[in-house]
Design a protein around this motif. Structure first.
Motif, short mmCIF file in Angstrom:
data_model
loop_
_atom_site.label_atom_id
_atom_site.label_comp_id
_atom_site.label_asym_id
_atom_site.label_seq_id
_atom_site.Cartn_x
_atom_site.Cartn_y
_atom_site.Cartn_z
N ASP A 50 -14.09 7.22 -13.62
CA ASP A 50 -14.37 8.25 -12.67
C ASP A 50 -13.53 8.22 -11.49
O ASP A 50 -13.87 7.61 -10.54
N MET A 51 -12.36 9.04 -11.24
CA MET A 51 -11.34 8.89 -10.21
C MET A 51 -12.21 9.73 -9.00
O MET A 51 -11.54 9.68 -7.85
N ASP A 52 -13.37 10.03 -9.14
CA ASP A 52 -14.08 10.60 -7.86
C ASP A 52 -15.13 9.81 -7.36
O ASP A 52 -15.78 9.84 -6.52
N ARG A 53 -15.10 8.37 -7.90
CA ARG A 53 -15.89 7.27 -7.49
C ARG A 53 -15.00 6.26 -7.39
O ARG A 53 -14.87 5.29 -8.30
N VAL A 54 -14.16 6.21 -6.30
CA VAL A 54 -13.24 5.03 -6.17
C VAL A 54 -13.54 4.04 -4.86
O VAL A 54 -13.91 4.69 -4.01
N VAL A 55 -13.84 2.68 -5.19
CA VAL A 55 -14.10 1.88 -4.16
C VAL A 55 -13.08 0.83 -4.07
O VAL A 55 -12.55 0.41 -5.07
N VAL A 56 -12.59 0.68 -2.57
CA VAL A 56 -11.44 -0.44 -2.61
C VAL A 56 -12.04 -1.63 -1.93
O VAL A 56 -12.91 -1.44 -0.81
N VAL A 57 -11.87 -2.82 -2.67
CA VAL A 57 -12.37 -4.11 -2.08
C VAL A 57 -11.25 -5.05 -1.69
O VAL A 57 -10.30 -4.98 -2.39
N GLY A 58 -11.32 -5.84 -0.67
CA GLY A 58 -10.50 -6.80 -0.46
C GLY A 58 -11.00 -7.92 0.23
O GLY A 58 -11.91 -7.90 0.99
N HIS A 59 -10.15 -9.06 0.08
CA HIS A 59 -10.65 -10.48 0.85
C HIS A 59 -9.41 -10.73 1.84
O HIS A 59 -8.34 -10.52 1.74
N SER A 60 -10.06 -11.10 3.12
CA SER A 60 -9.00 -11.50 4.30
C SER A 60 -8.07 -10.30 4.52
O SER A 60 -8.45 -9.22 4.70
N LEU A 61 -6.70 -10.59 4.34
CA LEU A 61 -6.08 -9.41 4.58
C LEU A 61 -6.06 -8.37 3.72
O LEU A 61 -5.80 -7.27 3.92
N GLY A 62 -6.42 -8.56 2.35
CA GLY A 62 -6.86 -7.49 1.33
C GLY A 62 -7.86 -6.82 1.71
O GLY A 62 -8.08 -5.54 1.78
N GLY A 63 -8.79 -7.34 2.64
CA GLY A 63 -9.96 -6.80 3.25
C GLY A 63 -9.56 -5.59 4.41
O GLY A 63 -10.14 -4.53 4.26
N ALA A 64 -8.49 -6.10 4.97
CA ALA A 64 -8.14 -5.29 6.35
C ALA A 64 -7.15 -4.09 5.64
O ALA A 64 -7.23 -2.97 5.97
N ALA A 65 -6.57 -4.45 4.43
CA ALA A 65 -6.02 -3.38 3.65
C ALA A 65 -6.82 -2.34 3.12
O ALA A 65 -6.73 -1.26 3.06
N ALA A 66 -8.06 -3.00 2.62
CA ALA A 66 -8.93 -1.92 2.06
C ALA A 66 -9.54 -1.04 2.93
O ALA A 66 -9.69 0.11 2.76
N LEU A 67 -9.85 -1.70 4.27
CA LEU A 67 -10.31 -0.72 5.54
C LEU A 67 -9.26 0.22 5.87
O LEU A 67 -9.63 1.50 5.69
N LEU A 68 -7.96 -0.17 5.91
CA LEU A 68 -7.00 1.01 6.21
C LEU A 68 -6.90 1.94 5.02
O LEU A 68 -6.71 3.15 5.22
N ALA A 69 -6.79 1.22 3.94
CA ALA A 69 -6.82 2.47 2.52
C ALA A 69 -7.81 3.42 2.64
O ALA A 69 -7.61 4.51 2.61
N GLY A 70 -9.03 2.94 2.94
CA GLY A 70 -10.36 3.76 2.92
C GLY A 70 -10.03 4.65 4.17
O GLY A 70 -10.69 5.75 3.97
N GLY A 71 -9.55 4.55 5.00
CA GLY A 71 -9.46 5.40 6.26
C GLY A 71 -8.18 6.38 6.14
O GLY A 71 -8.19 7.27 6.80
N THR A 72 -7.23 5.93 5.10
CA THR A 72 -6.00 6.99 5.05
C THR A 72 -6.12 7.71 3.75
O THR A 72 -5.43 8.47 3.71
N ASP A 73 -6.75 7.05 2.72
CA ASP A 73 -6.43 7.83 1.31
C ASP A 73 -7.76 8.53 1.28
O ASP A 73 -9.01 7.79 0.98
N LEU A 74 -7.75 9.83 0.98
CA LEU A 74 -9.09 10.60 1.07
C LEU A 74 -9.84 10.23 -0.37
O LEU A 74 -11.07 11.05 -0.58
N ARG A 75 -9.09 9.76 -1.24
CA ARG A 75 -9.57 9.71 -2.80
C ARG A 75 -10.44 8.41 -2.75
O ARG A 75 -11.31 8.17 -3.59
N VAL A 76 -10.60 7.47 -1.65
CA VAL A 76 -11.42 6.43 -1.48
C VAL A 76 -12.62 6.75 -1.04
O VAL A 76 -12.81 7.29 0.11
#
Length: 186
Positions: free
Chosen positions: A145-171
């Motif tokens: 379901d591409m309308d229910r996308v969650v991004v998870v990351g650890h450490s630098l991956g967590g920082a990237a997840a935050l940034l992706a969530g704030g810049t990619d409207l699909r997240v």
């Protein structure tokens, strides 16, 4: 040195990254999980979870977590970031070793971390692009379901997840596991 499979790629990368003998990591090749690429898929609609590991880490280190999450009805896709993960086999078969290191200068290291975070966030969006494109041709993704996308990351991956969530409207959601937010100009 010829590296035969992905486990050997990760072992070689970790040994090189930490300057330790390869044999210290050799048992990683024997690790087995319960996930399988030939799993039976059930009809339905499943949320998609993208996972970005920590700096110099590997997607393999989150396999237990990913398997558990998948057992509860999510499609989990973890990625290694080329030239960031300890070692990654890229599409042409070549092996990309991690080239990211701290300089010891706080200002420079913060600037680098912000840049690496941006690259990882772009990797996550590119992965989402590829999943959307592959969905109609890949039976594994049929229930994604591409309308229910969650991004998870650890450490630098967590920082990237935050940034992706704030810049990619699909997240639709983000989980940051021990990652410090990084932004350009920080």
């Amino acid at each position: 040195m010829l590296i035969a499979n992905d486990a050997d790629v990760v072992i070689e990368g970790l040994a090189g990254q930490y300057g330790l003998p390869r044999w210290l990591f050799s048992e990683l090749a024997d690790a087995r999980g319960r996930a399988t690429p030939s799993a039976t898929f059930h009809a339905g609609s499943f949320p998609v979870v993208l996972f970005s590991p920590g700096l110099g880490s590997s997607r393999w280190l989150a396999s237990t977590w990913a398997t558990e999450l998948a057992s509860h009805g999510a499609i989990v896709v973890a990625l290694d970031h080329p030239f960031d993960a300890a070692a990654t086999r890229i599409l042409d078969g070549a092996i990309a070793m991690s080239g990211l290191v701290a300089t010891g200068d706080a200002t420079e290291d913060n600037r680098n971390a912000a840049s690496w975070t941006e690259t990882r966030a772009k990797d996550l969006s590119a992965l989402l692009d590829a999943l959307v494109a592959a969905k109609q041709h890949n039976p594994v993704l049929a229930g994604a379901d591409m309308d229910r996308v969650v991004v998870v990351g650890h450490s630098l991956g967590g920082a990237a997840a935050l940034l992706a969530g704030g810049t990619d409207l699909r997240v639709d959601g983000v989980a940051d596991i021990d990652g410090m937010p990084r932004f350009s100009g920080e």
